[in-house]
Design an enzyme around this catalytic site. Structure first.
Site, PDB file in Angstrom:
ATOM      1  N   SER A 138      32.987  43.309  42.025  1.00 59.69           N
ATOM      2  CA  SER A 138      33.187  42.080  41.562  1.00 59.69           C
ATOM      3  C   SER A 138      34.524  41.492  42.556  1.00 59.69           C
ATOM      4  O   SER A 138      35.210  42.638  43.028  1.00 59.69           O
ATOM      5  CB  SER A 138      34.030  41.519  40.133  1.00 59.69           C
ATOM      6  OG  SER A 138      34.414  40.418  40.206  1.00 59.69           O
ATOM      7  N   TYR A 151      39.751  42.968  32.693  1.00 61.44           N
ATOM      8  CA  TYR A 151      38.755  42.848  33.331  1.00 61.44           C
ATOM      9  C   TYR A 151      39.014  43.065  34.711  1.00 61.44           C
ATOM     10  O   TYR A 151      38.423  44.044  35.440  1.00 61.44           O
ATOM     11  CB  TYR A 151      38.137  41.424  33.311  1.00 61.44           C
ATOM     12  CG  TYR A 151      36.812  41.106  34.104  1.00 61.44           C
ATOM     13  CD1 TYR A 151      35.801  41.924  33.910  1.00 61.44           C
ATOM     14  CD2 TYR A 151      36.826  40.489  35.427  1.00 61.44           C
ATOM     15  CE1 TYR A 151      34.636  41.902  34.636  1.00 61.44           C
ATOM     16  CE2 TYR A 151      35.929  40.309  36.249  1.00 61.44           C
ATOM     17  CZ  TYR A 151      34.798  40.953  35.974  1.00 61.44           C
ATOM     18  OH  TYR A 151      33.550  40.866  36.543  1.00 61.44           O
TER      19      TYR A 151
END
Length: 251
Positions: A138, A151
């Site tokens: 990501s 995260y």
């Protein structure tokens, strides 16, 4: 082609779109996920194009991962390509009010799940001195944004593991690379916001957001390069997105 690709998180989003494009290009598929009904539906559709085998397990369960991979029939036992796609985000809270269960879910799936699956498959690649591992990260692997704390930490771990894998597996001729997408219109935000669809939909409104098929097309490009070419690290964002928090919604 006759290569076999093993895809985790294949029942939705990037995983599903990747399965579809690889099926169209004659890759054999091992589709993995937790939702048996979705696995069956996808397998039924793609089996018209290629050979498909499904494995229903949760990547967080190391024993289930090992048992599932050991159960593969002979026709699917040689895994040429591993796509570590399964991942999730839970919550969007500052560190001081974060939910420990959310933290556990992100670390268990994004980090430990990737490790469990890789650990079960890498030995056969080492034995053959051949294989290709794609880790889906990501943009959160490259920067930290407000309330993204755990995260982002989990995806930074994916980035580090990708680099470590590439170094450790280099003597065996195994290609390793990561693709780091920005915002992609999937179930990602719905999961993050605990099923709040209206809040999730607002994330993607007002600009031309990446679609799962955009990332799947890139994954196909990466795995179809000649053996001597390894795309080691790739960041992909929509034209409107400059960073995790800067998005031009006038485009």
């Amino acid at each position: 082609m006759n290569k076999t690709a093993f895809i985790t998180g294949s029942t939705s989003g990037i995983g599903k779109a990747t399965a579809e494009i690889l099926a169209k290009n004659n890759y054999k598929l091992i589709l993995c996920g937790r939702r048996e009904d979705r696995l069956a539906e996808l397998a039924s559709s793609l089996s018209k194009l290629t050979d498909v085998h499904t494995l229903q397990f949760d990547v967080r369960d190391k024993d289930a991962v090992k048992a599932a991979i050991n159960s593969l029939p002979e026709a699917f036992s040689t895994i040429d390509i591993l796509i570590n796609n399964a991942g999730n985000a839970h919550g969007l809270d500052p560190i001081q009010t974060g939910d420990v269960d959310d933290w556990d879910a992100m670390i268990d799936i994004n980090v430990k799940g990737l490790l469990y699956v890789s650990k079960a498959i890498i030995p056969q690649m080492i034995e053959r001195k051949s294989g290709h591992i794609i880790n889906i990260g990501s943009t959160a692997a490259k920067e930290v944004y407000p309330n993204g704390n755990v995260y982002c930490a989990s995806k930074h771990a994916v980035d580090a593991l990708n680099q470590g894998m590439r170094i450790d597996l280099n003597p065996f001729g195994i290609r390793v690379g990561a693709i780091h997408p920005g915002m992609v219109e999937t179930e990602f935000s719905e999961v993050r916001f605990k099923g709040d669809k209206s809040r999730a939909e607002n994330v993607y409104k007002g600009f031309a957001v990446l679609q799962p098929e955009d990332i799947a097309d890139i994954i196909h490009f990466v795995v179809s390069r000649p053996y001597h070419v390894n795309i080691a690290d790739l960041i992909v964002m929509s034209t409107a997105q400059a960073s995790s928090t800067i998005v031009n919604k006038s485009i």
